[in-house]
Design a protein around this motif. Structure first.
Motif, PDB file in Angstrom:
ATOM      1  N   TYR A 132      28.312 -62.329  47.456  1.00  0.00           N
ATOM      2  CA  TYR A 132      29.526 -63.098  47.197  1.00  0.00           C
ATOM      3  C   TYR A 132      29.320 -64.056  46.012  1.00  0.00           C
ATOM      4  O   TYR A 132      30.173 -64.144  45.113  1.00  0.00           O
ATOM      5  CB  TYR A 132      29.907 -63.896  48.445  1.00  0.00           C
ATOM      6  CG  TYR A 132      31.088 -64.814  48.233  1.00  0.00           C
ATOM      7  CD1 TYR A 132      32.390 -64.326  48.312  1.00  0.00           C
ATOM      8  CD2 TYR A 132      30.910 -66.163  47.940  1.00  0.00           C
ATOM      9  CE1 TYR A 132      33.478 -65.159  48.093  1.00  0.00           C
ATOM     10  CE2 TYR A 132      31.992 -66.993  47.719  1.00  0.00           C
ATOM     11  CZ  TYR A 132      33.271 -66.491  47.797  1.00  0.00           C
ATOM     12  OH  TYR A 132      34.345 -67.319  47.572  1.00  0.00           O
ATOM     13  N   ARG A 138      27.150 -63.788  43.610  1.00  0.00           N
ATOM     14  CA  ARG A 138      27.017 -63.009  42.375  1.00  0.00           C
ATOM     15  C   ARG A 138      28.392 -62.636  41.826  1.00  0.00           C
ATOM     16  O   ARG A 138      28.647 -62.731  40.623  1.00  0.00           O
ATOM     17  CB  ARG A 138      26.186 -61.758  42.647  1.00  0.00           C
ATOM     18  CG  ARG A 138      25.942 -60.909  41.414  1.00  0.00           C
ATOM     19  CD  ARG A 138      25.003 -59.754  41.715  1.00  0.00           C
ATOM     20  NE  ARG A 138      24.835 -58.901  40.567  1.00  0.00           N
ATOM     21  CZ  ARG A 138      24.060 -57.833  40.535  1.00  0.00           C
ATOM     22  NH1 ARG A 138      23.365 -57.506  41.613  1.00  0.00           N
ATOM     23  NH2 ARG A 138      23.968 -57.083  39.454  1.00  0.00           N
ATOM     24  N   GLN A 139      29.279 -62.222  42.732  1.00  0.00           N
ATOM     25  CA  GLN A 139      30.635 -61.866  42.319  1.00  0.00           C
ATOM     26  C   GLN A 139      31.350 -63.058  41.687  1.00  0.00           C
ATOM     27  O   GLN A 139      31.999 -62.918  40.633  1.00  0.00           O
ATOM     28  CB  GLN A 139      31.407 -61.359  43.543  1.00  0.00           C
ATOM     29  CG  GLN A 139      32.876 -61.052  43.295  1.00  0.00           C
ATOM     30  CD  GLN A 139      33.614 -60.766  44.593  1.00  0.00           C
ATOM     31  OE1 GLN A 139      33.007 -60.551  45.634  1.00  0.00           O
ATOM     32  NE2 GLN A 139      34.930 -60.793  44.533  1.00  0.00           N
ATOM     33  N   ARG A 140      31.238 -64.232  42.321  1.00  0.00           N
ATOM     34  CA  ARG A 140      31.911 -65.421  41.782  1.00  0.00           C
ATOM     35  C   ARG A 140      31.317 -65.830  40.435  1.00  0.00           C
ATOM     36  O   ARG A 140      32.042 -66.224  39.518  1.00  0.00           O
ATOM     37  CB  ARG A 140      31.774 -66.584  42.774  1.00  0.00           C
ATOM     38  CG  ARG A 140      32.515 -66.406  44.090  1.00  0.00           C
ATOM     39  CD  ARG A 140      34.033 -66.399  43.914  1.00  0.00           C
ATOM     40  NE  ARG A 140      34.576 -67.635  43.420  1.00  0.00           N
ATOM     41  CZ  ARG A 140      35.308 -68.499  44.140  1.00  0.00           C
ATOM     42  NH1 ARG A 140      35.537 -68.246  45.421  1.00  0.00           N
ATOM     43  NH2 ARG A 140      35.800 -69.594  43.599  1.00  0.00           N
ATOM     44  N   ALA A 159      32.317 -63.358  37.622  1.00  0.00           N
ATOM     45  CA  ALA A 159      33.713 -63.567  37.249  1.00  0.00           C
ATOM     46  C   ALA A 159      33.889 -64.799  36.368  1.00  0.00           C
ATOM     47  O   ALA A 159      34.829 -64.878  35.567  1.00  0.00           O
ATOM     48  CB  ALA A 159      34.567 -63.704  38.517  1.00  0.00           C
TER      49      ALA A 159
END
Length: 397
Positions: free
Chosen positions: A76, A78-80, A83
């Motif tokens: 999670y 890493r995704q944030r 982005a």
């Protein structure tokens, strides 16, 4: 000036058992800015409602895989972070690694061999070591060319004299690596720098830094180098903490196992997770929750023992320093809990410590009064900046 492009960033990860904190620093600034470009954390990872917060905002509930909550939290984050990059590039990741054992005394670039070494120290720091290494291992597998740097909480205390590192056990255990290591080193490394900048010769004299958070310790410094600390072989030693016991008669552990018939695992869980403020009060590990309820006998006793533990250990370190010129409070409780600071300082009245109530209530940088014989200050922690700074030299190799 820095040779790193303006788009380059250093990511700092601080992985604990129930939270992952992160910060992004601009690698092109010289010197490295002490304020991150962006920071945040995922907390309560193993609870039903984990939260994500950024730049000190109130946390928002996030959905994690209950079967693999820690791995899910890393994904999670890493995704944030990806982005947020907007075309910028992460050139290094600096990790807070609690234990460097008797081998690693300075930041090190992590490869498979170093990772194996660090995994052997998991029994020395079971609350923290495995989680940092899980993140490192996952990133090594996915992004093997990305520079990862381990920064050790034990490293700052390598300046302690041998007599402070020794345990009063048979000489043979020294050769097995059993010694007093000390922890919270990234926090103390920052304090050693900023206190010298702010308070000059006073800070370079006889100083004690009180790192008071959910984990807590004290560090005595001469010339801004560690000469003694309260945590020893493990992060259980020294001060009573939120859920950890602090210094304890080892006979009590023997009794619990021999007479109480508790297993090693059960006793370990008790000492790390069920003791300290939480264990004695039966209510909470957080002084903010406990203080409004201290009229309740168990809560009052928990707070009294907590303060007494700090005062006792401060007295011992003052004796080691042969006096005290500066006392600094840092970390969550140290920075933000005026009541605890006041009670600790009252307990040090015999040293000539006196605080200004208004300055203390305001969490001011200097809280001692003009009449105090000891300078008492409050200094925010900044472990992330220390880790990011440690990664910079590895970018030019």
């Amino acid at each position: 000036m820095s040779s790193h492009p303006a788009s380059d960033l250093i990511l700092v990860l601080n992985c604990g058992s129930s939270s992952i904190k992160f910060a992004l620093f601009d690698a092109a600034t010289n010197p490295l800015s002490r304020t991150p470009a962006w920071h945040g954390k995922v907390e309560d990872i193993t609870d039903p409602k984990p939260t994500f917060s950024q730049n000190d905002t109130v946390g928002e509930t996030v959905s994690l895989d209950a079967a693999q909550p820690y791995h899910s939290a890393l994904a999670y984050l890493r995704q944030r972070i990806v982005a947020r990059l907007n075309g910028r590039r992460i050139v290094a990741i600096a990790h807070r690694v609690v234990h460097g054992g008797s081998k690693y005394f300075a930041p090190v670039r992590v490869d498979a061999a170093v990772l194996t070494d660090l995994q052997s120290y998991i029994p020395l720091a079971p609350l923290h070591q495995p989680f940092a290494l899980e993140a490192i291992a996952a990133l090594l597998a996915e992004l093997p060319q990305l520079t990862q740097v381990a920064c050790f909480d034990t490293a700052f205390h390598q300046s302690m004299p041998t007599v402070e590192k020794m345990l009063p056990l048979p000489r043979s255990v020294w050769n097995q690596g059993l010694r007093r290591y000390g922890f919270h080193g990234l926090s103390y490394a920052y304090q050693s720098q900023v206190l010298g900048e702010r308070y000059g010769d006073v800070a370079r004299g006889r100083s004690i830094v009180a790192h008071l958070g959910s984990g807590a310790s004290l560090c005595a410094m001469r010339n801004l180098q560690s000469v003694a600390t309260t945590m020893g072989f493990s992060a259980l030693d020294g001060l009573m903490m939120g859920t950890r016991c602090g210094a304890l008669d080892p006979g009590a552990v023997i009794y619990l196992m021999q007479i109480g018939k508790l297993s090693l695992e059960r006793v370990g869980h008790m000492l790390y997770h069920e003791s300290g403020l939480l264990g004695i009060s039966g209510v909470s590990a957080d002084p903010r929750v406990l203080l409004p309820r201290e009229h309740e006998p168990a809560v009052g006793e928990a707070l009294a023992l907590y303060v007494r533990s700090i005062v006792r250990e401060l007295g011992a370190l003052t004796a080691t320093l042969n006096g005290l010129d500066l006392l600094a409070f840092t970390a969550g409780i140290g920075e933000h809990n005026a009541v605890i600071r006041e009670r600790v300082c009252i307990g040090l009245g015999y040293l000539g410590v006196a605080i200004d109530p208004a300055a203390n209530a305001a969490d001011a940088p200097v809280i001692s009064s003009a009449s105090s014989k000891v300078l008492v200050v409050v200094e925010p922690a900044n472990e992330e900046w220390v880790a990011a700074s440690a990664a910079l030299p590895f970018l030019s190799r």
